[in-house]
Design an enzyme around this catalytic site. Sequence first.
Site, short mmCIF file in Angstrom:
data_model
loop_
_atom_site.label_atom_id
_atom_site.label_comp_id
_atom_site.label_asym_id
_atom_site.label_seq_id
_atom_site.Cartn_x
_atom_site.Cartn_y
_atom_site.Cartn_z
N LYS A 1 -39.76 19.80 -6.98
CA LYS A 1 -40.37 19.98 -5.67
C LYS A 1 -39.45 20.81 -4.78
O LYS A 1 -38.28 20.50 -4.61
CB LYS A 1 -40.64 18.61 -5.02
CG LYS A 1 -41.29 18.73 -3.64
CD LYS A 1 -41.79 17.37 -3.17
CE LYS A 1 -42.36 17.44 -1.77
NZ LYS A 1 -42.99 16.18 -1.36
N ALA B 1 -40.63 10.36 4.81
CA ALA B 1 -39.56 10.84 5.68
C ALA B 1 -38.89 12.08 5.09
O ALA B 1 -38.81 12.26 3.88
CB ALA B 1 -38.52 9.73 5.88
N PHE C 1 -38.51 8.58 1.00
CA PHE C 1 -38.19 10.00 1.03
C PHE C 1 -39.35 10.86 0.54
O PHE C 1 -39.82 10.71 -0.60
CB PHE C 1 -36.96 10.22 0.16
CG PHE C 1 -36.39 11.60 0.18
CD1 PHE C 1 -36.33 12.35 1.34
CD2 PHE C 1 -35.90 12.16 -0.99
CE1 PHE C 1 -35.78 13.62 1.34
CE2 PHE C 1 -35.34 13.42 -1.00
CZ PHE C 1 -35.29 14.16 0.17
N CYS C 2 -39.79 11.80 1.38
CA CYS C 2 -40.91 12.67 1.04
C CYS C 2 -40.67 13.44 -0.25
O CYS C 2 -41.57 13.61 -1.08
CB CYS C 2 -41.16 13.64 2.19
SG CYS C 2 -42.32 14.98 1.83
N PHE C 3 -39.43 13.93 -0.45
CA PHE C 3 -39.15 14.78 -1.60
C PHE C 3 -38.96 14.00 -2.90
O PHE C 3 -38.72 14.58 -3.94
CB PHE C 3 -37.93 15.66 -1.32
CG PHE C 3 -38.27 16.89 -0.51
CD1 PHE C 3 -38.27 18.14 -1.10
CD2 PHE C 3 -38.61 16.79 0.82
CE1 PHE C 3 -38.60 19.27 -0.37
CE2 PHE C 3 -38.95 17.90 1.57
CZ PHE C 3 -38.94 19.15 0.97
#
Length: 282
Positions: A161, A80, A145-147
Amino acid sequence: MKLQWRLVCSPPLPGSWNMALDETMLLAHSAGLTIPTLRLYRWSPPAVSIGLLQPIESISEETCRQLGFNIVRRPSGGGAVLHQHEITYAVVVDGRICPEGSSVMATYRWLAKGLIAGLRKLGVEASLPNSNDQSRLSPHSIASFCFARTSAADLTVGGLKLGGSAQARRRYFLLQHGSIPLQLDIEAIERVFGLSGRKDFTCLEEVLKRRVSPCEFVEALVAGFSEALGVSFIVSGLTPTELRLAEILFRHKYNTEEWTRGRKVRPELPSKVTEILTQSKP
């Protein structure tokens, strides 16, 4: 001679419209109706996009409601993302024109050259992680969470990132879209994704120690893609066929609870999409 691509700069839109437009561009290009396209856009209101296979329970829906954030499921995978202070990019292209091969990782590396060149014009030296490195995963990264993770397809600066990307494919044709935050709302990120404390991610404001305006970012990214990938851009809007398709995808897919909660599309959708594409072919 440079390849000719279309450049579409969309006004800020709700998440369900943004995802409908991205998939529309993939469908139109794979049907031979359009040239390769780079679309740049914002989100209004802010939204949390969840990956294709991600359970909606992995984010806090109640927090999203409290903060006024939309929730939308992407056609692409990954974790996400909170789309708030950013410009999102989306590319649709035939992967077979990639000089490094049409595989997922080859096309990620190829398109990353455009992103890296654009960021360099802002004074940011970004790179892809070393191919020998293992992805860094937080306890929440798969579910949320993608990050919070760094994969071989992500951009990093100083080990942090900066940008994440994801792909959806239709035969050889691909949609790649991604997020490079201009700023971060750490409190909102922690509340939505259940994180505590900072993880290994950053934003342009933190890297450059100054604000980057949306216009400045767009100009740099377009120049970077043109320079690194050898393309020239024609500024354009979406075609009437694409707008019709987007409305269908919006109404029957991305703006529905069935899709957002369970990846289910309404049974009439495939025939409607096929009908529009068939009628539009020369």
